[in-house]
Scaffold this active site. Structure first.
Site, PDB file in Angstrom:
ATOM      1  N   GLU A  39      31.232  29.392  41.138  1.00 50.59           N
ATOM      2  CA  GLU A  39      31.826  29.676  42.095  1.00 50.59           C
ATOM      3  C   GLU A  39      30.287  30.298  43.134  1.00 50.59           C
ATOM      4  O   GLU A  39      30.103  30.832  42.750  1.00 50.59           O
ATOM      5  CB  GLU A  39      32.140  31.626  41.445  1.00 50.59           C
ATOM      6  CG  GLU A  39      32.691  33.084  42.320  1.00 50.59           C
ATOM      7  CD  GLU A  39      33.740  32.016  43.574  1.00 50.59           C
ATOM      8  OE1 GLU A  39      33.785  32.358  45.130  1.00 50.59           O
ATOM      9  OE2 GLU A  39      34.980  31.351  43.059  1.00 50.59           O
ATOM     10  N   GLN A 118      43.393  41.610  43.383  1.00 54.56           N
ATOM     11  CA  GLN A 118      42.682  40.833  42.988  1.00 54.56           C
ATOM     12  C   GLN A 118      41.315  41.304  43.058  1.00 54.56           C
ATOM     13  O   GLN A 118      40.910  40.975  42.306  1.00 54.56           O
ATOM     14  CB  GLN A 118      43.039  40.218  44.081  1.00 54.56           C
ATOM     15  CG  GLN A 118      42.051  38.247  43.540  1.00 54.56           C
ATOM     16  CD  GLN A 118      43.089  36.881  44.172  1.00 54.56           C
ATOM     17  OE1 GLN A 118      43.409  37.629  45.043  1.00 54.56           O
ATOM     18  NE2 GLN A 118      41.439  36.106  44.652  1.00 54.56           N
ATOM     19  N   LEU A 142      29.145  23.596  43.834  1.00 55.64           N
ATOM     20  CA  LEU A 142      29.791  21.883  42.341  1.00 55.64           C
ATOM     21  C   LEU A 142      29.483  21.080  43.959  1.00 55.64           C
ATOM     22  O   LEU A 142      29.640  21.313  45.347  1.00 55.64           O
ATOM     23  CB  LEU A 142      31.085  21.771  42.599  1.00 55.64           C
ATOM     24  CG  LEU A 142      31.510  20.074  42.232  1.00 55.64           C
ATOM     25  CD1 LEU A 142      30.424  20.088  40.847  1.00 55.64           C
ATOM     26  CD2 LEU A 142      33.397  20.389  42.028  1.00 55.64           C
ATOM     27  N   TYR A 218      57.227  51.216  49.305  1.00 53.52           N
ATOM     28  CA  TYR A 218      57.546  49.166  49.117  1.00 53.52           C
ATOM     29  C   TYR A 218      56.524  48.050  48.380  1.00 53.52           C
ATOM     30  O   TYR A 218      55.054  48.640  48.740  1.00 53.52           O
ATOM     31  CB  TYR A 218      58.238  48.770  49.706  1.00 53.52           C
ATOM     32  CG  TYR A 218      60.254  49.429  50.129  1.00 53.52           C
ATOM     33  CD1 TYR A 218      61.501  48.026  49.732  1.00 53.52           C
ATOM     34  CD2 TYR A 218      60.463  50.156  50.339  1.00 53.52           C
ATOM     35  CE1 TYR A 218      62.323  48.714  49.854  1.00 53.52           C
ATOM     36  CE2 TYR A 218      61.973  51.228  50.572  1.00 53.52           C
ATOM     37  CZ  TYR A 218      62.978  50.122  50.398  1.00 53.52           C
ATOM     38  OH  TYR A 218      63.668  50.588  50.291  1.00 53.52           O
TER      39      TYR A 218
END
Length: 264
Positions: A39, A118, A142, A218
């Protein structure tokens, strides 16, 4: 300079340690695969981001023994959106978010949808993955990969292009690194634009919002005045995100201030 170390090797290299990447890593590790997650950020998300977890995902988390831990970071909310002029005004309407209600699911599943930010979900998955023996390397990019033999040789390095490249032998790469996926580009998979919702500005804050909504709990609270925006409960009571459209051209000379958002 590039190092040429190709050991240890991994069955699966997962690029991206968001919920998708971490959940994939947990599943693969539980199946006996040797997994490495990389990451580019230095840790898990510090922003709530997505908060909705669908019933099928909760079934999987339940099978891993994580359902209660995931729900502990969220709230019991009506899985719908309410619309009003401001938070303090009378509700004009509400509409479904396309999530089956608990009563509908009761005969089909032991799990229901959850609202879990999250920045709570990711650490739960990360801790479970590490307990299983999966490895995660933060602050790592990467660079690319080449096919050969029984798998791939991947090149990684510290995020930001610092330091030498390291080479690892892996069997399968998984791209869980978002819309601008490095894995997708390296594999030659093209991206097709389907449109855009435009740019948005999201602000995480704490405040006594519950006093204004008067029991109307909500998942989304949409307001239309003084401009369209949405308030999203994000975890513990009093923790909210306010999101509205952002126009760089309109606001370049007058960036919004905390006081601007306090008036929303």
């Amino acid at each position: 300079m590039t190092t040429h170390t190709e050991s240890p090797s991994y069955d699966v290299l997962i690029v991206g340690a968001g919920p998708s990447g971490l959940a994939t890593a947990v599943a693969a590790t539980r199946a006996g695969a040797r997994v490495l997650v990389i990451e580019r950020h230095e840790g898990t998300s510090t922003f709530p981001k997505a908060t909705g977890v669908r019933p099928r995902t909760m079934e999987i988390l339940r099978s891993w023994g994580l359902e209660h831990r995931v729900r502990a970071g969220g709230a019991d909310l009506e899985l719908a959106a309410a619309v009003s002029a401001t938070l303090a005004d009378r509700q004009q309407q509400d509409f479904s978010l396309g999530v089956p209600q608990p009563g509908t699911l009761a005969e089909l599943s032991p799990s229901t949808a959850a609202v879990s930010p999250q920045d709570h979900l990711e650490p739960v998955l990360l801790e479970h993955l590490r307990a299983l023996g999966g490895m995660v390397r933060f602050g790592t990019d990467l660079v690319g990969f080449e096919e050969g033999g029984d798998g791939l040789t991947v090149r990684i390095r510290l995020a930001g292009g610092h330091g030498d490249q390291e080479r690892l032998a892996v069997r399968y790469p998984v791209g869980a690194d978002g819309a601008g996926s490095t894995v997708r580009r390296a594999a030659g998979i093209e991206e097709r634009q389907l449109g855009s919702e435009g740019e948005h500005l999201a602000v995480l804050f704490r405040g006594a919002v519950e006093e204004r909504i008067r029991g109307r709990h909500y998942a989304l609270h949409i307001v239309t005045s003084p401009e369209p925006g949405v308030f999203v409960p994000s975890g513990t009571p009093g923790r909210w995100v306010y999101d509205r459209a952002w126009s760089a051209e309109r606001e370049a000379h007058a960036p919004p201030t905390p006081a601007d958002h306090a008036r929303s």
